[in-house]
Design an enzyme around this catalytic site. Structure first.
Site, mmCIF file in Angstrom:
data_model
loop_
_atom_site.group_PDB
_atom_site.id
_atom_site.type_symbol
_atom_site.label_atom_id
_atom_site.label_comp_id
_atom_site.label_asym_id
_atom_site.label_seq_id
_atom_site.Cartn_x
_atom_site.Cartn_y
_atom_site.Cartn_z
ATOM 1 N N CYS A 132 0.814 -1.208 0.000
ATOM 2 C CA CYS A 132 0.000 0.000 0.000
ATOM 3 C C CYS A 132 0.851 1.263 0.000
ATOM 4 O O CYS A 132 1.370 1.674 1.045
ATOM 5 C CB CYS A 132 -0.936 -0.010 1.215
ATOM 6 S SG CYS A 132 -1.969 1.457 1.327
ATOM 7 N N CYS A 135 -0.559 4.108 2.103
ATOM 8 C CA CYS A 135 -0.306 3.965 3.552
ATOM 9 C C CYS A 135 1.165 4.217 3.887
ATOM 10 O O CYS A 135 1.470 4.892 4.863
ATOM 11 C CB CYS A 135 -0.638 2.556 4.036
ATOM 12 S SG CYS A 135 -2.077 1.787 3.317
ATOM 13 N N ASP A 136 2.058 3.649 3.100
ATOM 14 C CA ASP A 136 3.461 3.577 3.521
ATOM 15 C C ASP A 136 4.441 4.400 2.679
ATOM 16 O O ASP A 136 5.611 4.502 3.037
ATOM 17 C CB ASP A 136 3.930 2.104 3.490
ATOM 18 C CG ASP A 136 3.150 1.245 4.477
ATOM 19 O OD1 ASP A 136 2.726 1.780 5.505
ATOM 20 O OD2 ASP A 136 2.968 0.049 4.204
#
Ligand code: NAP
Length: 309
Positions: A132, A135-136
């Site tokens: 992701c 997200c990251d």
């Protein structure tokens, strides 16, 4: 018989739990194989509204669980593997266990497809391997990263990563992208993105701290192997929605995602059955959109149950 059973304890499931519990429906939430859902594998969530300092995925899910149970939702561990949905009664089977409900919200999520290669599991979630970018991605600011895949997701991940990363190498097993033309063009024209064609990732290599330092790739035409240095490996080879028990009962698209009724994001063709989150959404796949669908499904279910009475 339960008023409502919610399948899944991700963002969609717990949000549905909060709403239906506050509506005095005493929902039963069934927790499957991944308690807390996909977010529990994310170290830090920086894009969930209300957390300017970020929040780790596990804590966020723990808070949602507390919020749902505070209002009377009950959580039970049971992996539903078979269902029978009738007009008046919905029956769910989890191994030896059997549950009955008037209404069901399916929020079983999706699991990112993984490569199944050495190093992947060991470095997944915090040590350089992730699925992701939203997200990251920000954790890889100024670094060199690799994206694996050739679809819209891979292009989207690669383009998103260009905001932070010095260089993004896109490794794809064929010599053309599967992605839509516009995404493919945008990706291939980006100065920070470098594709490597006809190549499979064979292994993710770790440094002395156990974090990703490179991938070993194989050219599928020449069989030649080489290493690509990188601090992050973003695997974007598709998702597998957790919808197997509903095959043949609720319409699924060709990738296995639940198809809601036309003009509704959460209603299905079966009265009293609703869908929410990643098991029915292959487009947005965000914690906040899953939570939003959980809320919608809960309100629809609440109205349906009220009308039925
Ligand atoms: P996808 O279209 O199924 O693409 C998966 C990619 O991963 C393909 O390029 C495939 O290679 C590759 N792949 C699959 N298994 C692999 C393996 N074991 N090893 C190496 N490579 C592997 O999946 P997606 O990109 O997640 O997209 C899913 C759906 O969501 C699509 O309908 C897509 O259009 C949609 N979507 C849309 C958007 C958007 O419109 N913004 C964004 C994301 C997703 P091959 O090409 O060789 O099969």
């Amino acid at each position: 018989m339960e008023n409502i059973i919610i399948l899944g304890t991700g963002c969609a499931g717990f949000t549905a739990g909060i709403y239906t519990a506050r509506a005095n429906l005493r929902p039963l939430i069934l927790e499957g194989k991944q308690p807390g859902g996909q977010l529990t594998t994310t170290s830090e969530v920086e894009n969930f509204p209300g957390f300017p300092e970020g929040v780790d995925g596990f804590s966020l899910m723990d808070q949602l669980r507390k919020q749902a149970t505070k209002f009377g939702a009950r959580v039970e561990n049971a992996y539903v593997d078979r269902v029978e949905f009738h007009q008046d009664k919905k029956v769910l089977f989890a191994g030896e266990k059997r549950f009955e409900a008037h209404s069901v919200i399916i929020a079983t999520g999706a699991a990112p497809r993984l490569l199944g290669i050495p190093g992947e599991q060991e470095m997944y979630g915090g040590k350089g391997v992730t699925t992701c970018a939203t997200c990251d991605g920000a954790f890889y600011r100024g670094m060199e990263v690799v994206v694996v895949g050739g679809g819209d997701s891979a292009c989207e991940e690669a383009l998103f990563l260009t905001r932070f990363c010095k260089k993004v190498t896109l490794v794809h097993r064929r010599d053309e992208l599967r992605a839509s033309q516009i995404m493919a063009k945008r990706t291939l024209e980006h100065e920070k993105i470098q594709p490597i064609w006809n190549s499979s990732v064979e292994e993710i290599l770790a440094d002395e701290e156990g974090k990703a330092r490179a991938i070993r790739i194989k050219n599928l035409k020449s069989e030649e192997q080489s290493e690509v240095a990188c601090k992050g490996v973003f695997i974007a080879i598709g998702h597998i929605p957790n919808t197997k028990p509903f095959q043949g009962i609720i319409p699924l698209d060709e990738n296995g995602y639940l198809i809601p009724e036309e003009k509704s994001m959460v209603k299905t063709s079966i009265p009293g059955i609703y869908v929410a989150g990643d098991c029915a959404d292959h487009v947005f796949r965000q914690a906040i959109t899953a939570a939003g669908m959980g809320c919608q499904a809960a309100i629809e279910a609440e109205r349906w149950l009220a009308e039925k009475k």
